[in-house]
Design a protein around this motif. Structure first.
Motif, mmCIF file in Angstrom:
data_model
loop_
_atom_site.group_PDB
_atom_site.id
_atom_site.type_symbol
_atom_site.label_atom_id
_atom_site.label_comp_id
_atom_site.label_asym_id
_atom_site.label_seq_id
_atom_site.Cartn_x
_atom_site.Cartn_y
_atom_site.Cartn_z
ATOM 1 N N THR A 139 0.772 -1.194 0.093
ATOM 2 C CA THR A 139 0.172 0.146 0.099
ATOM 3 C C THR A 139 0.909 1.206 0.004
ATOM 4 O OG1 THR A 139 -1.994 0.934 1.220
ATOM 5 C CG2 THR A 139 -0.252 0.365 2.381
ATOM 6 N N TRP A 188 -2.245 6.499 -1.487
ATOM 7 C CA TRP A 188 -3.581 5.636 -1.669
ATOM 8 C C TRP A 188 -4.274 5.675 -0.430
ATOM 9 C CZ3 TRP A 188 -7.177 2.115 0.272
ATOM 10 C CH2 TRP A 188 -7.984 1.441 -0.664
ATOM 11 N N ARG A 216 -7.838 7.797 -0.389
ATOM 12 C CA ARG A 216 -9.096 7.100 -0.703
ATOM 13 C C ARG A 216 -9.939 7.046 0.582
ATOM 14 N NH1 ARG A 216 -9.917 3.150 -4.926
ATOM 15 N NH2 ARG A 216 -8.392 3.602 -6.471
ATOM 16 N N THR A 217 -9.312 7.411 1.879
ATOM 17 C CA THR A 217 -10.043 7.457 3.235
ATOM 18 C C THR A 217 -9.883 8.625 3.987
ATOM 19 O OG1 THR A 217 -8.043 6.441 4.182
ATOM 20 C CG2 THR A 217 -9.424 4.952 3.037
ATOM 21 N N CYS A 225 -20.161 -0.147 14.290
ATOM 22 C CA CYS A 225 -19.993 1.147 13.676
ATOM 23 C C CYS A 225 -21.055 2.008 14.443
ATOM 24 C CB CYS A 225 -19.309 1.748 12.753
ATOM 25 S SG CYS A 225 -17.672 0.657 12.322
ATOM 26 N N TYR A 248 -9.785 -2.643 17.801
ATOM 27 C CA TYR A 248 -10.075 -3.334 16.575
ATOM 28 C C TYR A 248 -8.634 -3.985 16.313
ATOM 29 C CZ TYR A 248 -14.916 -3.101 14.895
ATOM 30 O OH TYR A 248 -15.985 -3.133 14.914
ATOM 31 N N ARG A 286 -4.527 -5.646 3.177
ATOM 32 C CA ARG A 286 -4.520 -4.362 2.836
ATOM 33 C C ARG A 286 -5.967 -3.590 2.928
ATOM 34 N NH1 ARG A 286 -2.334 -3.203 -3.309
ATOM 35 N NH2 ARG A 286 -4.135 -4.499 -4.230
ATOM 36 N N VAL A 321 -5.548 -1.009 6.755
ATOM 37 C CA VAL A 321 -5.289 0.443 6.648
ATOM 38 C C VAL A 321 -6.422 1.420 7.058
ATOM 39 C CG1 VAL A 321 -3.931 0.083 4.780
ATOM 40 C CG2 VAL A 321 -6.359 0.790 4.414
ATOM 41 N N ILE A 374 -19.932 -6.509 6.048
ATOM 42 C CA ILE A 374 -18.799 -6.489 6.957
ATOM 43 C C ILE A 374 -19.064 -7.306 8.192
ATOM 44 C CG2 ILE A 374 -17.532 -4.769 8.338
ATOM 45 C CD1 ILE A 374 -19.459 -2.812 7.320
ATOM 46 N N GLY A 420 -15.832 -3.595 0.642
ATOM 47 C CA GLY A 420 -15.469 -2.115 0.848
ATOM 48 C C GLY A 420 -16.495 -1.217 -0.293
ATOM 49 N N SER A 421 -16.473 -1.406 -1.407
ATOM 50 C CA SER A 421 -17.171 -0.773 -2.260
ATOM 51 C C SER A 421 -18.656 -0.884 -2.278
ATOM 52 C CB SER A 421 -16.630 -0.784 -3.802
ATOM 53 O OG SER A 421 -16.752 -2.163 -4.005
ATOM 54 N N ASN A 478 -14.682 6.975 6.496
ATOM 55 C CA ASN A 478 -14.101 7.281 5.536
ATOM 56 C C ASN A 478 -14.308 8.694 5.043
ATOM 57 O OD1 ASN A 478 -13.565 7.632 2.427
ATOM 58 N ND2 ASN A 478 -13.236 5.748 2.288
ATOM 59 N N ARG A 523 -14.393 10.255 2.359
ATOM 60 C CA ARG A 523 -15.258 10.605 1.199
ATOM 61 C C ARG A 523 -16.569 10.175 1.453
ATOM 62 N NH1 ARG A 523 -13.706 6.790 -3.167
ATOM 63 N NH2 ARG A 523 -12.770 5.476 -1.618
ATOM 64 N N ILE A 524 -16.886 9.345 2.397
ATOM 65 C CA ILE A 524 -18.340 8.979 2.706
ATOM 66 C C ILE A 524 -18.679 10.372 3.402
ATOM 67 C CG2 ILE A 524 -19.705 7.704 4.279
ATOM 68 C CD1 ILE A 524 -18.144 5.291 3.749
ATOM 69 N N GLY A 549 -22.671 0.866 9.844
ATOM 70 C CA GLY A 549 -21.762 -0.060 10.645
ATOM 71 C C GLY A 549 -22.357 -1.596 10.050
ATOM 72 N N GLY A 550 -21.563 -2.448 10.482
ATOM 73 C CA GLY A 550 -21.776 -3.998 10.470
ATOM 74 C C GLY A 550 -23.123 -4.338 10.961
HETATM 75 N N1 ACO Z 1 -3.774 0.166 -0.824
HETATM 76 C C1 ACO Z 1 -3.468 0.124 -2.229
HETATM 77 N N2 ACO Z 1 -4.394 -0.556 -2.716
HETATM 78 C C2 ACO Z 1 -5.491 -0.876 -2.223
HETATM 79 C C3 ACO Z 1 -5.652 -1.042 -0.960
HETATM 80 C C4 ACO Z 1 -4.668 -0.296 -0.125
HETATM 81 N N3 ACO Z 1 -4.475 -0.538 1.073
HETATM 82 N N4 ACO Z 1 -6.919 -1.704 -0.606
HETATM 83 C C5 ACO Z 1 -7.560 -1.784 -1.672
HETATM 84 N N5 ACO Z 1 -6.584 -1.491 -2.626
HETATM 85 C C6 ACO Z 1 -6.774 -1.670 -4.105
HETATM 86 C C7 ACO Z 1 -7.898 -2.921 -4.452
HETATM 87 O O1 ACO Z 1 -7.281 -4.125 -4.518
HETATM 88 C C8 ACO Z 1 -8.369 -2.735 -5.812
HETATM 89 O O2 ACO Z 1 -7.526 -2.997 -6.890
HETATM 90 P P1 ACO Z 1 -7.982 -3.332 -8.255
HETATM 91 O O3 ACO Z 1 -8.760 -2.262 -8.813
HETATM 92 O O4 ACO Z 1 -6.773 -3.704 -8.865
HETATM 93 O O5 ACO Z 1 -8.945 -4.506 -7.979
HETATM 94 C C9 ACO Z 1 -8.509 -0.917 -5.821
HETATM 95 O O6 ACO Z 1 -7.511 -0.456 -4.549
HETATM 96 C C10 ACO Z 1 -9.656 -0.255 -5.586
HETATM 97 O O7 ACO Z 1 -10.420 -1.139 -4.526
HETATM 98 P P2 ACO Z 1 -11.764 -0.684 -3.896
HETATM 99 O O8 ACO Z 1 -12.080 -1.646 -2.820
HETATM 100 O O9 ACO Z 1 -12.701 -0.460 -4.989
HETATM 101 O O10 ACO Z 1 -11.645 0.841 -3.300
HETATM 102 P P3 ACO Z 1 -12.315 2.015 -2.826
HETATM 103 O O11 ACO Z 1 -12.116 3.129 -3.657
HETATM 104 O O12 ACO Z 1 -13.787 1.349 -2.587
HETATM 105 O O13 ACO Z 1 -12.174 2.252 -1.434
HETATM 106 C C11 ACO Z 1 -12.521 1.482 0.759
HETATM 107 C C12 ACO Z 1 -11.734 1.133 -0.230
HETATM 108 C C13 ACO Z 1 -11.460 2.579 1.549
HETATM 109 C C14 ACO Z 1 -12.399 0.333 1.739
HETATM 110 C C15 ACO Z 1 -13.896 2.116 0.828
HETATM 111 O O14 ACO Z 1 -14.581 1.254 -0.348
HETATM 112 C C16 ACO Z 1 -14.578 2.138 2.102
HETATM 113 O O15 ACO Z 1 -14.266 3.013 2.780
HETATM 114 N N6 ACO Z 1 -15.853 1.511 2.279
HETATM 115 C C17 ACO Z 1 -16.628 1.614 3.527
HETATM 116 C C18 ACO Z 1 -16.145 1.302 4.809
HETATM 117 C C19 ACO Z 1 -17.290 1.306 5.720
HETATM 118 O O16 ACO Z 1 -17.968 2.437 5.730
HETATM 119 N N7 ACO Z 1 -17.224 0.523 6.669
HETATM 120 C C20 ACO Z 1 -18.495 0.608 7.509
HETATM 121 C C21 ACO Z 1 -18.084 0.582 8.891
HETATM 122 S S1 ACO Z 1 -17.228 -0.632 9.511
HETATM 123 C C22 ACO Z 1 -17.712 -1.447 10.767
HETATM 124 O O17 ACO Z 1 -18.781 -1.367 10.899
HETATM 125 C C23 ACO Z 1 -16.819 -2.592 11.460
#
Ligand code: ACO
Length: 327
Positions: A30, A34, A38-39, A114, A144, A153, A157, A192, A219-220, A257, A259-260, A315-316
Protein backbone atom coordinates in the motif's frame (compact mmCIF):
# COMPACT_ATOMS: atom_id res chain seq x y z
CA UNK A 1 -42.72 19.26 30.79
CA UNK A 2 -40.77 16.79 28.64
CA UNK A 3 -37.81 15.03 30.24
CA UNK A 4 -34.75 15.22 27.98
CA UNK A 5 -31.26 13.69 28.11
CA UNK A 6 -28.60 16.37 28.29
CA UNK A 7 -24.91 15.69 27.65
CA UNK A 8 -23.18 17.12 30.74
CA UNK A 9 -19.75 15.50 30.43
CA UNK A 10 -17.41 14.15 27.76
CA UNK A 11 -14.02 12.47 27.77
CA UNK A 12 -11.78 10.46 25.50
CA UNK A 13 -8.79 8.18 25.79
CA UNK A 14 -6.62 6.74 23.03
CA UNK A 15 -3.51 4.53 23.13
CA UNK A 16 -0.14 6.31 22.86
CA UNK A 17 1.23 4.14 20.05
CA UNK A 18 0.73 5.68 16.58
CA UNK A 19 0.78 3.55 13.42
CA UNK A 20 1.30 5.79 10.40
CA UNK A 21 0.55 5.10 6.74
CA UNK A 22 4.33 4.99 6.23
CA UNK A 23 4.58 2.22 8.84
CA UNK A 24 1.87 0.31 6.91
CA UNK A 25 3.81 0.70 3.66
CA UNK A 26 6.41 -1.60 5.28
CA UNK A 27 3.77 -4.18 6.24
CA UNK A 28 1.50 -4.54 3.16
CA UNK A 29 1.44 -3.49 -0.51
CA UNK A 30 0.00 0.00 0.00
CA UNK A 31 1.05 3.66 0.04
CA UNK A 32 0.39 6.76 2.11
CA UNK A 33 -0.95 8.37 -1.06
CA UNK A 34 -3.52 5.56 -1.67
CA UNK A 35 -4.68 5.46 1.94
CA UNK A 36 -4.97 9.23 2.35
CA UNK A 37 -6.73 9.96 -0.94
CA UNK A 38 -9.14 6.98 -0.62
CA UNK A 39 -9.95 7.35 3.11
CA UNK A 40 -8.51 10.56 4.66
CA UNK A 41 -6.54 8.53 7.23
CA UNK A 42 -2.91 9.46 8.04
CA UNK A 43 -2.37 7.47 11.22
CA UNK A 44 -4.24 5.41 13.82
CA UNK A 45 -3.62 4.46 17.47
CA UNK A 46 -2.83 0.89 18.52
CA UNK A 47 -3.39 -0.43 22.05
CA UNK A 48 -0.69 -2.40 23.87
CA UNK A 49 -1.40 -6.14 23.75
CA UNK A 50 -1.98 -6.23 27.54
CA UNK A 51 -4.61 -3.45 27.58
CA UNK A 52 -8.27 -4.44 27.86
CA UNK A 53 -11.15 -2.58 26.22
CA UNK A 54 -12.39 -1.59 29.71
CA UNK A 55 -8.93 -0.33 30.76
CA UNK A 56 -8.76 1.81 27.63
CA UNK A 57 -12.21 3.20 28.45
CA UNK A 58 -11.78 3.98 32.16
CA UNK A 59 -9.82 7.28 31.76
CA UNK A 60 -12.42 8.52 29.23
CA UNK A 61 -15.22 7.69 31.67
CA UNK A 62 -13.40 9.37 34.57
CA UNK A 63 -12.82 12.56 32.51
CA UNK A 64 -16.47 12.65 31.43
CA UNK A 65 -17.61 12.27 35.07
CA UNK A 66 -15.18 15.01 36.15
CA UNK A 67 -16.49 17.43 33.50
CA UNK A 68 -20.07 16.61 34.56
CA UNK A 69 -19.24 17.06 38.25
CA UNK A 70 -20.81 13.64 38.87
CA UNK A 71 -19.46 11.04 41.31
CA UNK A 72 -19.38 7.50 39.86
CA UNK A 73 -21.60 6.40 42.79
CA UNK A 74 -24.39 8.65 41.42
CA UNK A 75 -24.63 6.74 38.13
CA UNK A 76 -27.82 4.77 37.70
CA UNK A 77 -26.95 3.12 34.36
CA UNK A 78 -23.78 2.26 32.43
CA UNK A 79 -23.93 1.30 28.74
CA UNK A 80 -20.82 0.30 26.83
CA UNK A 81 -20.94 0.30 23.04
CA UNK A 82 -18.33 -2.14 21.79
CA UNK A 83 -17.90 -4.78 19.13
CA UNK A 84 -14.48 -5.83 20.43
CA UNK A 85 -15.19 -7.05 24.00
CA UNK A 86 -12.38 -8.95 25.71
CA UNK A 87 -14.78 -11.56 27.03
CA UNK A 88 -18.36 -12.69 26.40
CA UNK A 89 -18.93 -12.07 30.10
CA UNK A 90 -18.48 -10.22 32.39
CA UNK A 91 -19.52 -7.48 29.97
CA UNK A 92 -17.14 -4.60 29.27
CA UNK A 93 -19.67 -2.29 30.97
CA UNK A 94 -19.39 -4.34 34.20
CA UNK A 95 -15.59 -4.24 33.98
CA UNK A 96 -15.72 -0.43 33.56
CA UNK A 97 -18.14 -0.21 36.50
CA UNK A 98 -15.57 -1.94 38.72
CA UNK A 99 -12.67 0.18 37.43
CA UNK A 100 -14.42 3.51 38.11
CA UNK A 101 -15.92 2.44 41.45
CA UNK A 102 -19.57 2.84 40.44
CA UNK A 103 -22.27 1.48 42.74
CA UNK A 104 -24.73 -1.32 41.97
CA UNK A 105 -26.38 0.27 38.94
CA UNK A 106 -27.28 -1.82 35.88
CA UNK A 107 -24.47 -2.12 33.33
CA UNK A 108 -24.58 -3.79 29.92
CA UNK A 109 -22.88 -3.82 26.53
CA UNK A 110 -24.59 -2.88 23.29
CA UNK A 111 -23.28 -4.29 20.03
CA UNK A 112 -24.12 -2.47 16.81
CA UNK A 113 -20.59 -2.27 15.31
CA UNK A 114 -19.83 1.24 14.02
CA UNK A 115 -23.40 2.37 14.84
CA UNK A 116 -22.84 1.46 18.52
CA UNK A 117 -22.81 5.05 19.74
CA UNK A 118 -25.98 6.23 17.95
CA UNK A 119 -27.78 3.05 19.07
CA UNK A 120 -26.59 3.45 22.68
CA UNK A 121 -27.55 7.12 22.80
CA UNK A 122 -31.02 6.20 21.56
CA UNK A 123 -31.31 3.50 24.27
CA UNK A 124 -29.91 5.71 27.06
CA UNK A 125 -32.34 8.46 26.03
CA UNK A 126 -35.27 6.03 26.38
CA UNK A 127 -34.16 5.13 29.93
CA UNK A 128 -34.02 8.82 30.83
CA UNK A 129 -37.27 9.86 29.10
CA UNK A 130 -39.15 7.01 30.79
CA UNK A 131 -37.90 8.14 34.21
CA UNK A 132 -35.99 4.86 34.81
CA UNK A 133 -32.60 6.61 34.95
CA UNK A 134 -31.43 10.10 35.84
CA UNK A 135 -27.67 9.92 35.31
CA UNK A 136 -26.22 7.63 32.64
CA UNK A 137 -22.65 6.88 31.60
CA UNK A 138 -22.34 5.92 27.94
CA UNK A 139 -18.92 4.61 27.01
CA UNK A 140 -17.75 3.52 23.57
CA UNK A 141 -14.51 1.58 23.51
CA UNK A 142 -12.88 -0.46 20.77
CA UNK A 143 -9.64 -2.36 20.20
CA UNK A 144 -10.02 -3.36 16.56
CA UNK A 145 -6.28 -4.00 16.18
CA UNK A 146 -6.77 -7.45 17.76
CA UNK A 147 -9.39 -8.41 15.12
CA UNK A 148 -7.55 -7.08 12.08
CA UNK A 149 -5.74 -9.32 9.64
CA UNK A 150 -2.53 -7.29 9.34
CA UNK A 151 -1.84 -8.94 5.98
CA UNK A 152 -5.12 -7.70 4.43
CA UNK A 153 -4.48 -4.26 2.91
CA UNK A 154 -8.21 -3.87 2.21
CA UNK A 155 -9.01 -3.58 5.95
CA UNK A 156 -5.81 -3.05 7.95
CA UNK A 157 -5.35 0.53 6.72
CA UNK A 158 -8.82 1.60 7.89
CA UNK A 159 -9.20 0.85 11.60
CA UNK A 160 -7.73 2.12 14.87
CA UNK A 161 -8.23 1.79 18.63
CA UNK A 162 -9.86 4.33 20.94
CA UNK A 163 -12.42 5.13 23.62
CA UNK A 164 -14.72 7.99 24.50
CA UNK A 165 -17.49 8.57 27.03
CA UNK A 166 -20.37 10.90 27.72
CA UNK A 167 -22.47 11.50 30.83
CA UNK A 168 -26.18 12.14 30.27
CA UNK A 169 -28.52 13.69 32.82
CA UNK A 170 -32.27 14.14 32.94
CA UNK A 171 -33.16 17.75 32.23
CA UNK A 172 -36.31 19.68 31.37
CA UNK A 173 -34.86 22.81 29.77
CA UNK A 174 -35.35 21.69 26.12
CA UNK A 175 -31.63 20.85 25.93
CA UNK A 176 -30.34 17.42 25.03
CA UNK A 177 -31.31 14.62 22.68
CA UNK A 178 -34.24 15.88 20.56
CA UNK A 179 -34.69 12.51 18.86
CA UNK A 180 -33.05 9.40 17.45
CA UNK A 181 -33.75 6.96 14.67
CA UNK A 182 -32.05 3.56 14.37
CA UNK A 183 -32.30 0.78 11.78
CA UNK A 184 -30.77 -2.53 10.78
CA UNK A 185 -30.94 -4.97 7.88
CA UNK A 186 -29.48 -8.39 8.58
CA UNK A 187 -29.75 -9.41 4.91
CA UNK A 188 -26.54 -7.51 4.29
CA UNK A 189 -24.64 -9.03 7.21
CA UNK A 190 -21.93 -10.41 4.94
CA UNK A 191 -20.81 -6.89 3.89
CA UNK A 192 -18.76 -6.45 7.10
CA UNK A 193 -18.22 -9.23 9.61
CA UNK A 194 -15.80 -10.35 12.28
CA UNK A 195 -15.21 -12.28 15.43
CA UNK A 196 -16.91 -15.62 14.72
CA UNK A 197 -17.12 -17.87 17.77
CA UNK A 198 -15.69 -21.41 17.57
CA UNK A 199 -18.38 -23.52 15.87
CA UNK A 200 -17.68 -26.85 17.58
CA UNK A 201 -20.44 -28.13 19.80
CA UNK A 202 -19.14 -29.99 22.81
CA UNK A 203 -21.64 -32.82 22.35
CA UNK A 204 -20.86 -33.34 18.68
CA UNK A 205 -18.05 -35.40 17.21
CA UNK A 206 -17.64 -32.95 14.28
CA UNK A 207 -14.09 -31.62 13.92
CA UNK A 208 -13.69 -28.05 15.20
CA UNK A 209 -14.14 -25.43 12.47
CA UNK A 210 -11.70 -22.54 12.67
CA UNK A 211 -13.31 -19.33 13.91
CA UNK A 212 -13.89 -16.63 11.32
CA UNK A 213 -12.11 -14.20 13.57
CA UNK A 214 -10.76 -11.35 11.44
CA UNK A 215 -12.67 -8.35 10.08
CA UNK A 216 -13.67 -8.92 6.46
CA UNK A 217 -15.39 -6.26 4.39
CA UNK A 218 -16.84 -5.74 0.94
CA UNK A 219 -15.53 -2.17 0.82
CA UNK A 220 -17.11 -0.68 -2.27
CA UNK A 221 -20.55 -2.36 -1.63
CA UNK A 222 -20.46 -0.98 1.91
CA UNK A 223 -19.45 2.49 0.72
CA UNK A 224 -22.51 2.91 -1.52
CA UNK A 225 -25.02 1.64 1.06
CA UNK A 226 -23.38 3.77 3.78
CA UNK A 227 -23.82 7.03 1.88
CA UNK A 228 -27.47 6.26 1.03
CA UNK A 229 -28.52 5.04 4.48
CA UNK A 230 -26.72 7.82 6.38
CA UNK A 231 -28.41 10.41 4.16
CA UNK A 232 -31.86 8.77 4.35
CA UNK A 233 -31.84 8.37 8.15
CA UNK A 234 -30.65 11.97 8.66
CA UNK A 235 -33.41 13.36 6.44
CA UNK A 236 -36.04 11.13 8.04
CA UNK A 237 -35.08 12.16 11.59
CA UNK A 238 -34.93 15.86 10.66
CA UNK A 239 -38.32 15.67 8.98
CA UNK A 240 -39.87 14.04 12.07
CA UNK A 241 -38.47 16.84 14.22
CA UNK A 242 -39.48 19.50 11.63
CA UNK A 243 -35.92 20.79 11.37
CA UNK A 244 -34.24 21.51 8.04
CA UNK A 245 -30.63 20.45 7.25
CA UNK A 246 -29.76 24.17 6.95
CA UNK A 247 -30.50 24.64 10.67
CA UNK A 248 -27.82 22.14 11.78
CA UNK A 249 -24.71 23.75 13.26
CA UNK A 250 -22.48 20.67 13.13
CA UNK A 251 -22.69 17.13 11.75
CA UNK A 252 -20.54 14.54 13.52
CA UNK A 253 -20.63 11.47 11.28
CA UNK A 254 -19.07 8.09 11.97
CA UNK A 255 -15.44 8.44 10.87
CA UNK A 256 -15.18 5.51 8.42
CA UNK A 257 -14.00 7.32 5.33
CA UNK A 258 -13.62 11.04 4.54
CA UNK A 259 -15.20 10.46 1.11
CA UNK A 260 -18.32 8.99 2.76
CA UNK A 261 -18.59 12.04 5.05
CA UNK A 262 -18.25 14.44 2.10
CA UNK A 263 -20.80 12.50 0.02
CA UNK A 264 -23.32 12.58 2.90
CA UNK A 265 -22.82 16.35 3.35
CA UNK A 266 -23.39 16.82 -0.39
CA UNK A 267 -26.57 14.70 -0.39
CA UNK A 268 -27.89 16.67 2.59
CA UNK A 269 -26.94 19.92 0.85
CA UNK A 270 -24.90 20.96 3.90
CA UNK A 271 -21.62 22.83 3.61
CA UNK A 272 -18.60 20.52 4.16
CA UNK A 273 -17.31 23.02 6.75
CA UNK A 274 -20.20 21.96 9.00
CA UNK A 275 -18.97 18.34 9.05
CA UNK A 276 -16.53 17.51 11.83
CA UNK A 277 -13.75 15.23 10.67
CA UNK A 278 -10.82 13.93 12.73
CA UNK A 279 -10.31 10.70 10.76
CA UNK A 280 -6.71 11.65 9.79
CA UNK A 281 -5.48 11.03 13.34
CA UNK A 282 -7.47 7.95 14.34
CA UNK A 283 -8.90 6.04 11.38
CA UNK A 284 -12.14 4.18 11.99
CA UNK A 285 -12.51 3.55 15.74
CA UNK A 286 -15.97 2.01 15.19
CA UNK A 287 -18.42 2.82 18.02
CA UNK A 288 -15.88 5.19 19.62
CA UNK A 289 -15.50 7.40 16.54
CA UNK A 290 -18.47 9.76 17.09
CA UNK A 291 -17.93 10.46 20.82
CA UNK A 292 -14.17 10.81 20.17
CA UNK A 293 -14.92 13.39 17.48
CA UNK A 294 -17.58 15.05 19.66
CA UNK A 295 -15.16 15.47 22.56
CA UNK A 296 -12.53 16.92 20.22
CA UNK A 297 -15.08 19.26 18.60
CA UNK A 298 -16.28 20.46 22.01
CA UNK A 299 -12.73 21.08 23.27
CA UNK A 300 -11.97 23.02 20.06
CA UNK A 301 -15.08 25.25 20.65
CA UNK A 302 -16.75 23.84 17.53
CA UNK A 303 -19.82 23.09 19.70
CA UNK A 304 -21.38 25.95 21.66
CA UNK A 305 -24.42 26.31 23.91
CA UNK A 306 -27.61 26.12 21.87
CA UNK A 307 -25.99 24.42 18.85
CA UNK A 308 -27.88 21.74 16.96
CA UNK A 309 -25.62 18.72 16.38
CA UNK A 310 -26.48 15.75 14.18
CA UNK A 311 -24.67 12.45 14.76
CA UNK A 312 -25.05 9.78 12.08
CA UNK A 313 -23.45 6.36 11.66
CA UNK A 314 -23.37 3.21 9.63
CA UNK A 315 -21.81 -0.17 10.37
CA UNK A 316 -21.76 -3.94 10.40
CA UNK A 317 -25.12 -5.65 10.80
CA UNK A 318 -25.87 -3.75 8.70
CA UNK A 319 -26.88 -1.09 11.20
CA UNK A 320 -27.38 2.64 10.84
CA UNK A 321 -28.91 5.54 12.73
CA UNK A 322 -28.82 9.18 13.76
CA UNK A 323 -29.38 11.40 16.80
CA UNK A 324 -30.18 15.11 16.90
CA UNK A 325 -28.86 16.93 19.98
CA UNK A 326 -29.45 20.49 21.21
CA UNK A 327 -26.40 21.49 23.30
N1 ACO B 1 -3.58 0.01 -0.76
C1 ACO B 1 -3.50 -0.02 -2.11
N2 ACO B 1 -4.46 -0.52 -2.89
C2 ACO B 1 -5.55 -1.04 -2.28
C3 ACO B 1 -5.70 -1.04 -0.87
C4 ACO B 1 -4.66 -0.49 -0.10
N3 ACO B 1 -4.68 -0.43 1.24
N4 ACO B 1 -6.89 -1.60 -0.56
C5 ACO B 1 -7.48 -1.94 -1.72
N5 ACO B 1 -6.67 -1.61 -2.75
C6 ACO B 1 -6.91 -1.79 -4.17
C7 ACO B 1 -7.90 -2.90 -4.46
O1 ACO B 1 -7.24 -4.16 -4.48
C8 ACO B 1 -8.42 -2.49 -5.82
O2 ACO B 1 -7.48 -2.89 -6.81
P1 ACO B 1 -7.98 -3.44 -8.24
O3 ACO B 1 -8.74 -2.29 -8.86
O4 ACO B 1 -6.71 -3.79 -8.92
O5 ACO B 1 -8.87 -4.62 -7.92
C9 ACO B 1 -8.41 -0.96 -5.78
O6 ACO B 1 -7.51 -0.60 -4.69
C10 ACO B 1 -9.78 -0.34 -5.52
O7 ACO B 1 -10.39 -1.04 -4.45
P2 ACO B 1 -11.81 -0.66 -3.90
O8 ACO B 1 -12.16 -1.56 -2.76
O9 ACO B 1 -12.77 -0.54 -5.03
O10 ACO B 1 -11.49 0.81 -3.36
P3 ACO B 1 -12.49 1.90 -2.80
O11 ACO B 1 -12.29 3.15 -3.50
O12 ACO B 1 -13.89 1.37 -2.66
O13 ACO B 1 -11.93 2.12 -1.31
C11 ACO B 1 -12.44 1.47 0.95
C12 ACO B 1 -11.87 1.04 -0.40
C13 ACO B 1 -11.56 2.55 1.49
C14 ACO B 1 -12.46 0.27 1.87
C15 ACO B 1 -13.89 2.02 0.76
O14 ACO B 1 -14.62 1.15 -0.07
C16 ACO B 1 -14.64 2.21 2.05
O15 ACO B 1 -14.33 3.07 2.83
N6 ACO B 1 -15.73 1.45 2.26
C17 ACO B 1 -16.66 1.66 3.36
C18 ACO B 1 -16.13 1.30 4.70
C19 ACO B 1 -17.22 1.49 5.73
O16 ACO B 1 -18.01 2.41 5.67
N7 ACO B 1 -17.33 0.64 6.70
C20 ACO B 1 -18.46 0.76 7.63
C21 ACO B 1 -18.09 0.67 9.00
S1 ACO B 1 -17.01 -0.66 9.41
C22 ACO B 1 -17.76 -1.54 10.71
O17 ACO B 1 -18.92 -1.44 10.98
C23 ACO B 1 -16.92 -2.49 11.49
Amino acid sequence: MNIMSKIVGMGSSVPKKRLTNFDLEKMVDTSDEWIFTRTGVKERRIADPGTTVAELAAPAAIDALKMAGVDSKELDLIICATSTPDMMFPSTACAIQALIGAAECPAFDLLAACSGFVYSLSVADQFIRSGSSKTVLLVASEIYSKMINWEDRGTCVLFGDGSAAIVLQANNNSEGVLGSEIHSDGKFGSFIKAGGMPKRHNFSSEPQVEADYFVVMKGSHTFKVAVKKMTDVSLSLLEKLTISPAEIDLIIPHQANERIMKAVAKSLNVDEGKVFNNIAGYGNTSAASIPLAMTEAYMANRINKGDLVLTVAFGGGLTWGANLIRF
